[in-house]
Design a protein around this motif. Structure first.
Motif, PDB file in Angstrom:
ATOM      1  N   PRO A  53     -48.434 -36.472  36.727  1.00 21.19           N
ATOM      2  CA  PRO A  53     -48.576 -34.840  37.679  1.00 21.19           C
ATOM      3  C   PRO A  53     -47.662 -34.015  36.716  1.00 21.19           C
ATOM      4  CG  PRO A  53     -46.528 -36.540  38.420  1.00 21.19           C
ATOM      5  CD  PRO A  53     -47.369 -37.352  37.030  1.00 21.19           C
ATOM      6  N   THR A  54     -48.829 -32.913  36.583  1.00 15.46           N
ATOM      7  CA  THR A  54     -48.552 -31.705  35.766  1.00 15.46           C
ATOM      8  C   THR A  54     -47.094 -31.177  36.296  1.00 15.46           C
ATOM      9  OG1 THR A  54     -50.933 -31.475  35.584  1.00 15.46           O
ATOM     10  CG2 THR A  54     -49.568 -29.619  34.741  1.00 15.46           C
ATOM     11  N   PHE A  55     -46.918 -31.119  37.361  1.00 16.22           N
ATOM     12  CA  PHE A  55     -45.434 -30.315  37.692  1.00 16.22           C
ATOM     13  C   PHE A  55     -44.484 -30.832  37.180  1.00 16.22           C
ATOM     14  CE2 PHE A  55     -47.023 -33.027  41.460  1.00 16.22           C
ATOM     15  CZ  PHE A  55     -45.978 -33.708  41.616  1.00 16.22           C
ATOM     16  N   SER A  56     -44.421 -32.141  36.591  1.00 19.61           N
ATOM     17  CA  SER A  56     -43.251 -32.658  35.944  1.00 19.61           C
ATOM     18  C   SER A  56     -43.090 -32.534  34.517  1.00 19.61           C
ATOM     19  CB  SER A  56     -43.399 -34.212  36.090  1.00 19.61           C
ATOM     20  OG  SER A  56     -43.293 -34.770  37.533  1.00 19.61           O
ATOM     21  N   TYR A  57     -44.005 -31.504  33.874  1.00 19.13           N
ATOM     22  CA  TYR A  57     -43.932 -31.090  32.614  1.00 19.13           C
ATOM     23  C   TYR A  57     -42.709 -30.492  32.261  1.00 19.13           C
ATOM     24  CZ  TYR A  57     -44.116 -26.046  33.552  1.00 19.13           C
ATOM     25  OH  TYR A  57     -43.806 -24.878  33.924  1.00 19.13           O
ATOM     26  N   LYS A  58     -41.749 -29.816  33.353  1.00 22.79           N
ATOM     27  CA  LYS A  58     -40.597 -29.334  32.873  1.00 22.79           C
ATOM     28  C   LYS A  58     -39.374 -30.328  32.283  1.00 22.79           C
ATOM     29  CE  LYS A  58     -41.938 -27.010  36.663  1.00 22.79           C
ATOM     30  NZ  LYS A  58     -43.043 -27.546  37.828  1.00 22.79           N
ATOM     31  N   THR A  59     -39.673 -31.739  32.486  1.00 19.73           N
ATOM     32  CA  THR A  59     -38.939 -32.582  32.005  1.00 19.73           C
ATOM     33  C   THR A  59     -39.209 -32.755  30.394  1.00 19.73           C
ATOM     34  OG1 THR A  59     -39.077 -33.902  33.915  1.00 19.73           O
ATOM     35  CG2 THR A  59     -38.326 -35.236  31.979  1.00 19.73           C
ATOM     36  N   GLY A  60     -40.337 -32.755  29.767  1.00 17.76           N
ATOM     37  CA  GLY A  60     -40.735 -32.774  28.679  1.00 17.76           C
ATOM     38  C   GLY A  60     -40.210 -31.530  27.866  1.00 17.76           C
ATOM     39  N   VAL A  61     -40.286 -30.384  28.451  1.00 18.24           N
ATOM     40  CA  VAL A  61     -39.769 -29.203  27.899  1.00 18.24           C
ATOM     41  C   VAL A  61     -38.446 -29.454  27.559  1.00 18.24           C
ATOM     42  CG1 VAL A  61     -39.521 -26.817  28.391  1.00 18.24           C
ATOM     43  CG2 VAL A  61     -41.853 -27.637  28.625  1.00 18.24           C
ATOM     44  N   VAL A  62     -37.582 -29.568  28.614  1.00 11.01           N
ATOM     45  CA  VAL A  62     -36.337 -29.759  28.365  1.00 11.01           C
ATOM     46  C   VAL A  62     -35.889 -30.757  27.393  1.00 11.01           C
ATOM     47  CG1 VAL A  62     -34.033 -30.138  29.574  1.00 11.01           C
ATOM     48  CG2 VAL A  62     -35.774 -28.901  30.821  1.00 11.01           C
ATOM     49  N   PHE A  63     -36.721 -31.901  27.419  1.00  7.17           N
ATOM     50  CA  PHE A  63     -36.223 -33.218  26.416  1.00  7.17           C
ATOM     51  C   PHE A  63     -36.382 -32.378  25.225  1.00  7.17           C
ATOM     52  CE2 PHE A  63     -37.230 -37.239  24.661  1.00  7.17           C
ATOM     53  CZ  PHE A  63     -36.045 -37.769  24.570  1.00  7.17           C
ATOM     54  N   MET A  64     -37.377 -31.703  24.826  1.00  6.57           N
ATOM     55  CA  MET A  64     -37.618 -31.093  23.485  1.00  6.57           C
ATOM     56  C   MET A  64     -36.160 -30.117  22.996  1.00  6.57           C
ATOM     57  SD  MET A  64     -40.314 -31.887  21.631  1.00  6.57           S
ATOM     58  CE  MET A  64     -40.314 -30.331  20.493  1.00  6.57           C
ATOM     59  N   ALA A  65     -35.765 -29.348  24.187  1.00  7.19           N
ATOM     60  CA  ALA A  65     -34.561 -28.736  23.404  1.00  7.19           C
ATOM     61  C   ALA A  65     -33.439 -29.537  23.613  1.00  7.19           C
ATOM     62  CB  ALA A  65     -34.413 -27.638  24.744  1.00  7.19           C
ATOM     63  N   TYR A  66     -33.448 -30.724  24.135  1.00  7.11           N
ATOM     64  CA  TYR A  66     -32.248 -31.603  23.744  1.00  7.11           C
ATOM     65  C   TYR A  66     -32.367 -32.271  22.520  1.00  7.11           C
ATOM     66  CZ  TYR A  66     -29.503 -35.833  24.216  1.00  7.11           C
ATOM     67  OH  TYR A  66     -28.627 -36.894  24.154  1.00  7.11           O
ATOM     68  N   LEU A  67     -33.598 -32.782  22.106  1.00  3.78           N
ATOM     69  CA  LEU A  67     -33.826 -33.297  20.917  1.00  3.78           C
ATOM     70  C   LEU A  67     -33.503 -32.509  19.932  1.00  3.78           C
ATOM     71  CD1 LEU A  67     -36.879 -35.452  21.395  1.00  3.78           C
ATOM     72  CD2 LEU A  67     -34.805 -36.364  21.405  1.00  3.78           C
ATOM     73  N   ASN A  68     -33.678 -31.268  19.938  1.00  4.17           N
ATOM     74  CA  ASN A  68     -33.660 -30.267  18.733  1.00  4.17           C
ATOM     75  C   ASN A  68     -32.289 -29.547  18.659  1.00  4.17           C
ATOM     76  OD1 ASN A  68     -36.000 -30.611  17.406  1.00  4.17           O
ATOM     77  ND2 ASN A  68     -37.009 -29.287  18.949  1.00  4.17           N
ATOM     78  N   GLY A  69     -31.160 -30.063  19.789  1.00  7.68           N
ATOM     79  CA  GLY A  69     -29.822 -29.583  19.653  1.00  7.68           C
ATOM     80  C   GLY A  69     -29.662 -28.262  20.094  1.00  7.68           C
ATOM     81  N   HIS A  70     -30.373 -27.738  21.199  1.00  4.45           N
ATOM     82  CA  HIS A  70     -30.381 -26.309  21.805  1.00  4.45           C
ATOM     83  C   HIS A  70     -29.661 -26.608  23.040  1.00  4.45           C
ATOM     84  CE1 HIS A  70     -32.927 -24.153  18.886  1.00  4.45           C
ATOM     85  NE2 HIS A  70     -33.867 -25.146  18.866  1.00  4.45           N
ATOM     86  N   GLN A  71     -29.354 -27.620  23.253  1.00  7.70           N
ATOM     87  CA  GLN A  71     -28.497 -28.050  24.555  1.00  7.70           C
ATOM     88  C   GLN A  71     -27.729 -29.290  24.167  1.00  7.70           C
ATOM     89  OE1 GLN A  71     -31.858 -27.671  27.036  1.00  7.70           O
ATOM     90  NE2 GLN A  71     -31.315 -29.440  28.326  1.00  7.70           N
ATOM     91  N   SER A  72     -26.592 -29.470  24.757  1.00  9.76           N
ATOM     92  CA  SER A  72     -25.703 -30.524  24.433  1.00  9.76           C
ATOM     93  C   SER A  72     -26.103 -31.883  25.512  1.00  9.76           C
ATOM     94  CB  SER A  72     -24.167 -30.259  24.547  1.00  9.76           C
ATOM     95  OG  SER A  72     -24.236 -29.836  26.106  1.00  9.76           O
ATOM     96  N   HIS A  73     -27.074 -31.861  26.332  1.00  6.29           N
ATOM     97  CA  HIS A  73     -27.057 -32.979  26.949  1.00  6.29           C
ATOM     98  C   HIS A  73     -28.663 -33.037  27.793  1.00  6.29           C
ATOM     99  CE1 HIS A  73     -27.109 -30.253  30.610  1.00  6.29           C
ATOM    100  NE2 HIS A  73     -26.152 -29.697  29.884  1.00  6.29           N
ATOM    101  N   PHE A  74     -29.120 -34.037  28.281  1.00  9.71           N
ATOM    102  CA  PHE A  74     -30.524 -34.038  29.063  1.00  9.71           C
ATOM    103  C   PHE A  74     -29.944 -34.179  30.524  1.00  9.71           C
ATOM    104  CE2 PHE A  74     -34.470 -36.659  29.811  1.00  9.71           C
ATOM    105  CZ  PHE A  74     -34.951 -35.793  30.039  1.00  9.71           C
ATOM    106  N   ARG A  75     -29.661 -33.085  31.059  1.00  7.68           N
ATOM    107  CA  ARG A  75     -29.578 -32.958  32.478  1.00  7.68           C
ATOM    108  C   ARG A  75     -30.282 -31.799  33.325  1.00  7.68           C
ATOM    109  NH1 ARG A  75     -27.564 -37.126  35.813  1.00  7.68           N
ATOM    110  NH2 ARG A  75     -26.267 -35.498  36.981  1.00  7.68           N
ATOM    111  N   MET A  76     -30.902 -32.175  34.135  1.00 10.89           N
ATOM    112  CA  MET A  76     -31.886 -31.048  34.721  1.00 10.89           C
ATOM    113  C   MET A  76     -31.338 -30.830  36.452  1.00 10.89           C
ATOM    114  SD  MET A  76     -35.414 -32.025  33.006  1.00 10.89           S
ATOM    115  CE  MET A  76     -36.359 -30.771  33.913  1.00 10.89           C
TER     116      MET A  76
END
Length: 388
Positions: free
Chosen positions: A319-342
């Motif tokens: 479902p396309t509307f769940s894309y936000k999860t992947g966007v935030v996960f990328m920021a987490y992997l790259n160290g732009h945030q300290s956790h993967f909580r949305m």
């Protein structure tokens, strides 16, 4: 050497994956683009220490949320604020959006960053008692707020309007009224129902070509009040058709997270600017590609962006509307945030296999900025799923 990972794959099987070294993108810091306008719709970061219900009252970590916007501005990208990428209508309500817009416009002003902000009707809950007058009043309230902050308006599609409109005439009435009262040209936003099922039949028709005719009438009748239109239909042929029918002064902003490289590059009859959620996740590659386009280096432009398309199509899969999860996960992997909580608990909207495939595709595109950190964080997420 970056450590190996044990990842879940097709058919529930585990396999060993060795990440490669990251690509170094040639990005002049803070330099704007000359040939295209490029907005990145930006995500928000949840405050993991807030003692509130994340499903109904998730709180934003303002420091990390603003820090990511500065990251986008440093790459020359503009920020599209309080859009669906920021979980607007999926965890972020109008009260939260107001504070987000206020803070972001202030931060943009401090660094000379370009920003536009989403205006909708989400203070209204769609229902049988909602009238067109209610929709107009809600739009007007939000328009007044954004203009009062000194920001540009992105006039988002309205769930309440979709619920109460009886046909195309109602859409034309509402948009004509709102556009007649704004003080500066706005960016219209036509969001397809793959992003938000509540918007099915927007503009009064389920048929895209008939809906497009209504939207074009609105634009032509208000041409001086329309900067451009972003369409997110994931159909490049429809975008190109509409792009060729727009008045000369009105820009097309692609929202097509599947076909953006060719749409931005354009053809002999024109091109699209960008207002994309995927640019949040691929910001360094997007910036480097747009600078290459400025220099007339189409080979580099193609090479950089083509590598990101498999990742984008994966992040935006149904479902396309769940894309936000992947966007935030990328920021987490790259160290732009300290956790993967949305906010809204949306970190759980995609499977562990989906996230593992995302990791591999990001690595293949050279988008893991610090591979050792990305591996460490991927291992933590895998361990939570019982994979060690």
């Amino acid at each position: 050497m970056v450590r190996e990972l044990i990842l879940p794959g097709e058919g529930r099987k585990l396999y060993t994956y060795q990440p490669r070294n990251t690509v170094s993108f040639d990005v002049p810091k803070g330099k704007s683009f000359q040939k295209r306008i490029a907005f990145s719709a930006a995500h928000v970061v949840c405050d993991p220490l807030a003692n509130t219900d994340p499903l109904s009252n998730g709180q934003i970590d303002w420091d990390e949320t603003m820090k990511y916007r500065h990251h986008l501005w440093s790459l020359g990208l503009s920020v599209a604020e309080a859009m669906d990428t920021a979980q607007r209508g999926m965890g972020l309500n109008w009260n939260g959006a107001k504070e987000l817009i206020h803070r972001s416009v202030k931060e943009a002003r401090s660094v000379g960053g370009k920003i536009a902000s989403g205006v909708g009707t989400d203070q209204l809950r769609p229902g049988p008692g909602v009238t067109l007058e209610d929709v107009e009043a809600a739009y007007e309230e939000q328009c007044a707020f954004v203009e009062g902050e000194g920001g540009q308006i992105i006039l988002m599609a309205s769930r309440a309007l979709a619920a109460c409109a009886t046909g195309p005439d109602d859409y034309e009435r509402v948009y004509n009224k709102i556009l007649s009262n704004v003080s500066q040209p706005v960016i219209l936003h036509w969001l397809g129902d793959m992003f938000d099922p509540a918007l099915k039949g927007y503009w009064g028709y389920e048929n895209v070509d008939e809906a497009m005719d209504v939207c074009l009438r609105v634009i032509r009748e208000n041409v001086e009040k329309v900067d451009g239109i972003k369409i997110s239909l994931l159909d490049d042929t429809k975008e190109i058709k509409m792009r060729r029918l727009l008045p000369d002064s009105v820009r097309m902003y692609t929202g097509d997270d599947f076909n953006y490289p060719s749409l931005i590059k354009g053809d002999e009859q024109g091109y699209s600017h960008a207002l994309l959620g995927i640019f949040d996740a691929i910001a360094p590659a997007a910036s480097a590609a747009l600078h290459a386009l400025d220099a007339g280096d189409l080979a580099t432009y193609d090479s950089l962006l083509e590598k990101t398309v498999p990742l984008s199509r994966h992040i935006f899969q149904k479902p396309t509307f769940s894309y936000k999860t992947g966007v935030v996960f990328m920021a987490y992997l790259n160290g732009h945030q300290s956790h993967f909580r949305m906010i809204g608990g949306m970190e759980g909207a995609r499977s562990i296999t989906h996230l593992a495939d995302l990791f591999v595709m990001a690595d293949e595109a050279g988008l893991l900025e610090r591979p050792d950190l990305a591996v460490e964080r991927m291992q933590l997420v895998l361990a939570q799923a019982g994979i060690r």
